[in-house]
Design a protein around this motif. Structure first.
Motif, short mmCIF file in Angstrom:
data_model
loop_
_atom_site.label_atom_id
_atom_site.label_comp_id
_atom_site.label_asym_id
_atom_site.label_seq_id
_atom_site.Cartn_x
_atom_site.Cartn_y
_atom_site.Cartn_z
N GLU A 82 9.00 -14.32 -42.83
CA GLU A 82 9.01 -12.92 -43.24
C GLU A 82 7.58 -12.38 -43.37
O GLU A 82 7.27 -11.28 -42.90
CB GLU A 82 9.75 -12.78 -44.57
N LEU A 83 6.73 -13.16 -44.01
CA LEU A 83 5.40 -12.64 -44.33
C LEU A 83 4.47 -12.60 -43.12
O LEU A 83 3.65 -11.71 -42.99
CB LEU A 83 4.75 -13.49 -45.43
N PHE A 84 4.59 -13.58 -42.24
CA PHE A 84 3.58 -13.71 -41.18
C PHE A 84 4.09 -13.38 -39.80
O PHE A 84 3.48 -13.76 -38.81
CB PHE A 84 2.98 -15.12 -41.22
N SER A 85 5.23 -12.69 -39.71
CA SER A 85 5.64 -12.19 -38.40
C SER A 85 5.87 -10.68 -38.52
O SER A 85 5.98 -10.15 -39.61
CB SER A 85 6.91 -12.89 -37.92
N ASP A 86 5.92 -10.02 -37.36
CA ASP A 86 6.06 -8.57 -37.36
C ASP A 86 7.47 -8.16 -37.76
O ASP A 86 7.66 -7.20 -38.51
CB ASP A 86 5.75 -8.00 -35.97
N SER A 87 8.46 -8.88 -37.24
CA SER A 87 9.84 -8.42 -37.45
C SER A 87 10.50 -9.05 -38.67
O SER A 87 11.50 -8.55 -39.17
CB SER A 87 10.67 -8.70 -36.20
N GLY A 88 9.96 -10.14 -39.18
CA GLY A 88 10.53 -10.78 -40.37
C GLY A 88 11.90 -11.39 -40.11
O GLY A 88 12.38 -11.39 -38.97
N VAL A 89 12.52 -11.91 -41.18
CA VAL A 89 13.86 -12.50 -41.03
C VAL A 89 14.87 -11.89 -42.01
O VAL A 89 16.05 -12.16 -41.93
CB VAL A 89 13.86 -14.03 -41.25
N GLY A 90 14.39 -11.09 -42.96
CA GLY A 90 15.30 -10.53 -43.96
C GLY A 90 15.21 -9.02 -44.00
O GLY A 90 14.97 -8.39 -42.97
N THR A 91 15.41 -8.46 -45.20
CA THR A 91 15.33 -7.00 -45.38
C THR A 91 14.07 -6.67 -46.18
O THR A 91 13.85 -7.23 -47.25
CB THR A 91 16.55 -6.49 -46.18
N GLU A 92 13.25 -5.77 -45.63
CA GLU A 92 12.13 -5.27 -46.42
C GLU A 92 12.53 -3.91 -46.98
O GLU A 92 13.27 -3.17 -46.34
CB GLU A 92 10.85 -5.14 -45.56
N ILE A 93 12.07 -3.61 -48.19
CA ILE A 93 12.38 -2.31 -48.79
C ILE A 93 11.07 -1.66 -49.21
O ILE A 93 10.23 -2.30 -49.86
CB ILE A 93 13.32 -2.44 -50.01
N VAL A 94 10.89 -0.41 -48.79
CA VAL A 94 9.66 0.32 -49.12
C VAL A 94 10.04 1.67 -49.72
O VAL A 94 11.17 2.13 -49.57
CB VAL A 94 8.77 0.55 -47.87
N LEU A 95 9.08 2.31 -50.39
CA LEU A 95 9.37 3.64 -50.94
C LEU A 95 9.56 4.63 -49.81
O LEU A 95 10.54 5.35 -49.75
CB LEU A 95 8.22 4.10 -51.83
N GLU A 96 8.56 4.66 -48.93
CA GLU A 96 8.65 5.52 -47.75
C GLU A 96 8.13 4.73 -46.57
O GLU A 96 7.25 3.90 -46.73
CB GLU A 96 7.72 6.74 -47.92
N ARG A 97 8.65 5.04 -45.41
CA ARG A 97 8.23 4.27 -44.24
C ARG A 97 6.78 4.56 -43.86
O ARG A 97 6.27 5.63 -44.15
CB ARG A 97 9.15 4.57 -43.06
N GLU A 98 6.16 3.57 -43.27
CA GLU A 98 4.77 3.69 -42.76
C GLU A 98 3.73 3.71 -43.85
O GLU A 98 2.55 3.68 -43.59
CB GLU A 98 4.57 4.94 -41.88
N LYS A 99 4.16 3.78 -45.10
CA LYS A 99 3.19 3.88 -46.18
C LYS A 99 2.18 2.73 -46.13
O LYS A 99 0.99 2.94 -46.31
CB LYS A 99 3.94 3.84 -47.50
N GLU A 100 2.70 1.53 -45.82
CA GLU A 100 1.83 0.37 -45.93
C GLU A 100 0.72 0.34 -44.88
O GLU A 100 -0.33 -0.22 -45.10
CB GLU A 100 2.66 -0.93 -45.82
N HIS A 101 0.97 1.02 -43.74
CA HIS A 101 -0.03 0.91 -42.66
C HIS A 101 -1.31 1.67 -42.96
O HIS A 101 -2.31 1.46 -42.30
CB HIS A 101 0.61 1.37 -41.34
N GLU A 102 -1.25 2.55 -43.96
CA GLU A 102 -2.46 3.30 -44.31
C GLU A 102 -3.64 2.39 -44.62
O GLU A 102 -4.75 2.66 -44.24
CB GLU A 102 -2.20 4.16 -45.56
N ASP A 103 -3.31 1.30 -45.33
CA ASP A 103 -4.44 0.44 -45.70
C ASP A 103 -4.53 -0.79 -44.79
O ASP A 103 -4.97 -1.83 -45.17
CB ASP A 103 -4.35 0.03 -47.17
N TYR A 104 -4.07 -0.64 -43.60
CA TYR A 104 -4.12 -1.70 -42.62
C TYR A 104 -5.57 -1.91 -42.20
O TYR A 104 -6.26 -0.96 -41.83
CB TYR A 104 -3.28 -1.27 -41.39
N VAL A 105 -6.04 -3.13 -42.32
CA VAL A 105 -7.43 -3.36 -41.88
C VAL A 105 -7.47 -4.15 -40.60
O VAL A 105 -6.65 -5.01 -40.38
CB VAL A 105 -8.27 -4.10 -42.95
#
Ligand code: ARG
Length: 306
Positions: A283-306
């Protein structure tokens, strides 16, 4: 080993896919609720200890919060502690609580610590009591009555979180240790309380403003109306699926626990199938994961993508 059949270039590719996540998660705290089948099966137990240790060595600060249902029931039976029920709900009296604490804090907690130690991690087992990590209060179960009213039922020494004092976890994690927390806490009345491990993990994640809250379960993750896995959910999508009755039963409190965590500063929550070996790593080290991820809003996390 089977992976030796894979072309070396592909093998390197699998490792490289982890790089952006290793970079992104470096230094972050992740709270992982460990429970269910993953805590019973030999191979899964070993896999979990290896995953947690690997997380630590790539610069993540994992914090494990564990459950222990089946083992408690077994010892209660062996010691012939008579169960008491009110309205079909088990009441935790003092004798039962003694067994709960023995199993959770004495046995299960130390077994997890030993396994992580064997995998090369430096685990430290504590309960919610230590350094007042969790201060509990008695949970009054709210029963809905047919006339629309609510009746409060006292289930004995079952607690809910009143307060978290997270400094002990920051100190341990910053010093390189892997905290393993058993969900038993003291109340201000000095009594011991048994807490639900999912909500204990959720509250700890909030208090630490953890990067992630990860719940290992005995289901694939959150399923849609056709019982297919939903890989990614936002808060509003999850709320709609609960209203529609697609998310139901025991999954509701788990999803609610994730939403509360997101609402209180946790970046992402995951509900994973603990029956899959190395589900955490996948889940943590692949793009698609194996379970369900839950976020507040989509794409939010990519803002701080380095
Ligand atoms: N590895 C990434 C993360 O941990 C993405 C996980 C995606 N998972 C999913 N179930 N869609 O944030």
């Amino acid at each position: 080993m089977r992976y030796l059949d894979i072309d070396p270039v592909d093998r390197a590719q699998i490792i490289i896919e982890a790089l952006p996540y290793i970079k992104r998660f470096n230094g972050s705290i992740m709270v992982i609720k460990y429970g269910g089948h993953a805590m019973l099966d030999e191979g899964l137990k070993e896999g979990f200890a290896l995953d947690i240790t690997l997380l630590r060595y790539v610069g993540i600060k994992p914090i494990v919060v564990h459950g222990g249902g089946p083992q408690i029931g077994k010892l209660l039976k062996e010691l012939s502690v008579e169960p008491h029920f009110v309205d079909g709900l088990r009441v935790t009296d003092e004798r039962t609580m003694d067994v709960v604490e023995m199993v959770l804090t004495g046995q299960i907690n130390k077994e997890i610590v030993t396994r992580i130690t064997m995998a090369g991690g430096r685990a430290v087992g504590i309960s919610g009591k230590d350094a007042s990590l969790i201060v509990a209060k008695r949970l009054l179960y709210k029963k809905r009555l047919s006339d629309g009213g609510v009746e409060e039922i006292d289930l004995g020494l079952v607690g809910e979180v009143q307060e978290i004092r997270p400094d002990i976890l920051f100190k341990l994690a910053d010093a390189g240790f892997i905290p393993v927390v058993s969900p038993v806490a003291s109340g201000v009345d000095g009594k011991s309380y048994n807490l639900n491990a999912d909500t204990a993990a959720g509250h700890i994640a909030m208090a630490l403003k953890a990067r992630k809250l990860i719940l290992l379960t005995d289901t694939q993750g959150v399923l849609d109306g056709d019982r297919r896995l939903i890989s990614s959910l936002t808060k509003s999508e999850a709320e709609r699926l609960m209203q529609m009755g697609v998310i139901k039963g025991g999954m509701i409190p788990k999803v609610q626990c994730c939403l509360d965590a997101l609402q209180n500063g946790v970046k992402k929550a995951h509900i994973l199938d603990g029956r899959i070996k190395h589900a955490l790593l996948l889940e943590l080290f692949s793009d698609s994961g194996v379970g369900t991820e839950i976020v507040l809003e989509r794409e939010k996390e990519h803002e701080d993508y380095v």
